[in-house]
Each structure stands twice: as C-alpha cells, then as structure tokens.
Motif scaffolding. Structure first.
Motif, PDB file in Angstrom:
ATOM      1  N   UNK A   1      46.752  34.916  39.045  1.00 63.08           N
ATOM      2  CA  UNK A   1      45.609  33.943  38.252  1.00 63.08           C
ATOM      3  C   UNK A   1      44.366  34.723  38.231  1.00 63.08           C
ATOM      4  N   UNK A   2      43.848  34.955  39.484  1.00 64.45           N
ATOM      5  CA  UNK A   2      42.604  35.702  39.714  1.00 64.45           C
ATOM      6  C   UNK A   2      42.489  36.941  39.009  1.00 64.45           C
TER       7      UNK A   2
ATOM      8  N   UNK B   1      42.423  36.485  35.041  1.00 64.53           N
ATOM      9  CA  UNK B   1      40.858  36.245  34.724  1.00 64.53           C
ATOM     10  C   UNK B   1      39.974  37.283  34.712  1.00 64.53           C
ATOM     11  N   UNK B   2      40.129  38.045  35.775  1.00 60.28           N
ATOM     12  CA  UNK B   2      39.394  39.292  36.077  1.00 60.28           C
ATOM     13  C   UNK B   2      39.353  40.289  34.727  1.00 60.28           C
TER      14      UNK B   2
ATOM     15  N   UNK C   1      38.300  38.818  31.379  1.00 61.44           N
ATOM     16  CA  UNK C   1      36.878  38.883  31.104  1.00 61.44           C
ATOM     17  C   UNK C   1      36.069  40.045  31.202  1.00 61.44           C
ATOM     18  N   UNK C   2      36.634  41.017  32.301  1.00 59.84           N
ATOM     19  CA  UNK C   2      36.076  42.329  32.347  1.00 59.84           C
ATOM     20  C   UNK C   2      35.961  42.914  31.300  1.00 59.84           C
TER      21      UNK C   2
ATOM     22  N   UNK D   1      38.913  41.241  46.824  1.00 60.27           N
ATOM     23  CA  UNK D   1      39.433  41.120  45.678  1.00 60.27           C
ATOM     24  C   UNK D   1      38.312  41.455  44.648  1.00 60.27           C
ATOM     25  N   UNK D   2      37.290  40.783  44.601  1.00 62.73           N
ATOM     26  CA  UNK D   2      36.147  41.274  43.540  1.00 62.73           C
ATOM     27  C   UNK D   2      35.469  42.407  43.710  1.00 62.73           C
TER      28      UNK D   2
ATOM     29  N   UNK E   1      38.296  44.792  41.815  1.00 61.60           N
ATOM     30  CA  UNK E   1      38.503  44.388  40.324  1.00 61.60           C
ATOM     31  C   UNK E   1      37.536  44.806  39.591  1.00 61.60           C
ATOM     32  N   UNK E   2      36.232  45.011  40.293  1.00 61.79           N
ATOM     33  CA  UNK E   2      35.134  45.577  39.488  1.00 61.79           C
ATOM     34  C   UNK E   2      35.191  47.051  39.389  1.00 61.79           C
TER      35      UNK E   2
ATOM     36  N   UNK F   1      38.148  47.870  36.815  1.00 64.44           N
ATOM     37  CA  UNK F   1      37.810  47.549  35.296  1.00 64.44           C
ATOM     38  C   UNK F   1      36.667  48.195  34.827  1.00 64.44           C
TER      39      UNK F   1
END
Lengths: 241, 149
Positions: free
Chosen positions: A103-104, A107-108, A111-112, A189-190, A193-194, A197
């Motif tokens: 799920x996360x 979303x990432x 949105x990214x 995780x964040x 993800x960044x 992306x």
C-alpha cells in the motif's frame, strides 16, 4: 599482396579502431576516477561527475564529433538493459517487503510520479520553455529505457530525454542523501522510495551504498515507477494535446 | 548388463551436471553472460509483442518468474547481478557528452534547464519522502488495528 582489397576494408578497420579507442578511454577514465574517489571522498570526485567532464574536454580538444564518440561506445549504454535485468536478484531476495508494504509503495509511486511530471511541466512553463523541449523534460525522473519510450510517445525528443534523465540521476544521487539527512524522516521506506522515484538507477545504486534495505526499496520503487509511467503515458498524451 | 551400464552412464552424467552447476555458481563471467543472454531474449519478446515496455523490464520479470518457480537458482545469478549493479554508473557515462551536439545548451537555455532539473528533483525527493513516511506510519497503525480486531 592486394592493397586495393585492404583499402576497401579501410572504413571497417577504422570503425573497429574508433570503438576500441573510445571504449578503452571511457572505461579507463571510469576505473581511474573510481579509485580516485575511494581515496578522496568529495561529491565532485564521483565517477559520474568527473568522468564525463574529462571525456568532454578530451573530445573537444581532439575535435571529435559526439556522433563518432557514441558510435564507439553505444554498446556500454546498451548494457543498461542487462543491468535492469540484474535488479531481479535484490528484488527477489527481499520480495517480502513488497508483500508487506504494497500500500505504501503504491502511494509513493503514484504520488511521486505525478509530482515529478507536474513539477517539470510547471517549472518549464515558468521559465518559458517551448513545447518539444518541455515534453522531453517530463519523464526525466524514471530510468532511461522507460523514459526514452515515453518521451517518443508523448512527442518529446528521446535523445534529449536520455540526457535529462542522466542529469537528474547525477543530481539526485549526489545531493539526495544531504536532503534526506536534513528532513525529519523516521522510516527507511521513505528514503528508499524518494531515491528510487527521484533518481532512478543512479539513486538506487547510491541507496545501496547507504544501506541494503534502502537500496532494495529504491530499486523496487524505480521499476514500479517506470512501469506506472509507461502505463499512464497514453493518458498523458491525451491530456497534453 | 545394459541397465547397469546405463546406470553408470547416468551417474557420470549427473556428476557432470553437478560440476557444471558448481562452476557456474562460482563464475562471475558466465553469470554476466547468462544475464545478457536473458536480456537478449527479453528484447526479442519486446520487439515481437509490440508492447511499449523495454526489453530490460521484460527480462526482469522473466527472471523473477524463473526464480519464483525454481527454474533458476539465485546462486547462478547473484555474482553477475552484483557486478552489473556495482558498475551501473559506467553505462550512463557515454550518454553525457551528448550535450556537445546541442550548442544551444551552452548558455542561458542550459542554465534554465539545469535549474528545472535541480529544483524539480528537490521537490520530488522532499515530497515523496514526506508522503511515504506519513503513509507508512498511518498504514502501520492501520494494520496493527486490523490485527487486533
């Protein structure tokens, strides 16, 4: 000895020479700068910054056309294909992350991607950049093979997009760590993800340097972002035209 | 007589297979060749199927499927994959001198584009990090509550 026959093969021989010369030069400079970077750890000594600068200087000094250079070294760029395949290994090893946090991750990715496309579009419009160039800037944060496909599809110039993708990767990988360090983040995780992306493959390989788990998330997110962008490209084309 | 001979033959054959497997698990060059070969196959699939998905990605999914169904062991890829991921930056480098073909980028236009790329990347990094961090903790709490109920 038949010299005329030799002369007919001259262009072929020259092509081989060109390939050998520029490939050896590129690989050699990369190898040297890698070892140099190990000794002197500065952001500007990373191979992805110092090697192209040296290559540009050399091609300018020797009055070599880029078309000649790329004819000798395009096989190196082609190796990005098998390198994408190689990402299957870390993804497979940590497939439980995808099952646990799907799920996360989605979303990432969604949105990214939207943020990346929208920011490029509005920033380009703000400084008054024209249409084909603006379209070439849109897919800049996804990995090269995807980005070139999308750029062609929405009406940009794939070759320019490849350049923008690489510049984005260089910047994101070099300064991403600094930016993320400065943000009050709590999860790996964040970070992953960044990196994945914003700076695709370059970001992922940087993330691997930092932490194995962050790198895996980055690689996973990078691939998912690429696929998501390819899927929404037709939609994007409709919106933009 | 014949079955015994056959059994012996199959035994040597099995031994040979084990030997080949072991060399493969140790050899980085063979694994690099295998990954490249898989990519070639994927490239052909990509061309043949007219999908807008690049060959590398099809190859990635092909390998994931092969690994999942135990048709390929991770040990016969790991060393080669490690090499590809470690030397990834080299494959980008030859594309950068392409700026030489675009004289218009040496100047005002180039600065504008550089500014867009840098600002855009900062926005994407910060925005993604914040939203993922936020949703990670939201969803974590959610899944804990789901478990309780």
């Amino acid at each position: 000895m038949n010299f005329e026959l030799l002369l007919t093969y001259r262009p072929l021989l020259m092509a081989a020479e060109v390939t050998l010369l520029w490939s050896v030069l590129t690989i050699g400079l990369y190898w040297l700068s890698k070892h140099f970077h190990r000794r002197y750890k500065r952001w500007w000594t990373t191979p992805i910054i110092i090697t192209p600068i040296l290559l540009i200087i050399i091609t300018l000094l020797s009055h070599t056309n880029y078309n000649v250079y790329i004819r000798g070294t395009h096989w190196l760029i082609a190796l990005l294909g098998p390198a994408t395949v190689a990402f299957a290994v870390p993804i497979y090893k940590r497939r439980n992350i995808m099952v646990l946090y799907w799920r996360t991750l989605s979303i990432g990715v969604v949105f990214g991607s939207i943020l990346s496309i929208a920011s490029a579009w509005f920033l380009a419009s703000a400084v008054g950049i024209t249409d084909a160039l603006r379209l070439s800037l849109l897919p800049r944060s996804i990995s090269t093979p995807f980005a070139m496909v999308i750029s062609g599809e929405i009406g940009g110039t794939p070759e320019l997009t490849a350049l923008f993708v690489i510049l984005t990767g260089i910047f994101g990988a070099s300064f991403g760590q600094l930016l993320l360090y400065w943000l009050p983040l709590k999860s790996k995780m964040s970070m992953g993800a960044s990196f994945g992306i914003a700076a695709h493959v370059a970001g992922s390989s940087k993330a691997y340097e930092l932490d194995n788990e962050v790198g895996t998330i980055a690689a996973l997110v990078m691939v998912l972002t690429g696929i998501f962008n390819v899927l929404i490209a037709p939609l994007l084309e409709i919106i933009l035209t | 007589m014949l079955p015994r001979k056959f059994a012996m033959l199959s035994h040597t054959f099995k031994k040979l297979l084990v030997f080949l497997k072991r060399t493969f698990h140790k050899s980085r060059i063979l694994q690099i060749a295998l990954i490249t070969a898989l990519w070639f196959i994927a490239q052909e699939i990509s061309l043949w199927s007219h999908l807008p998905i690049p060959g590398g990605v099809i190859g990635l999914f092909l390998v994931l499927i092969l690994l999942y169904f135990n048709l390929l062991s991770i040990r016969s890829l790991a060393l080669g994959a490690e090499w590809f991921l470690a030397e990834m930056l080299l494959f980008f480098i030859p594309a950068v001198p392409a700026v030489l073909n675009h004289q218009e980028f040496f100047g005002w236009m180039g600065l504008k584009i550089l500014a867009i790329i840098i600002l855009g990347t900062i926005i994407v990094i910060i925005g993604t990090a914040i939203i993922v961090d936020f949703s990670f903790y939201k969803l974590e709490k959610l899944s804990k509550r789901e478990m309780k109920s």
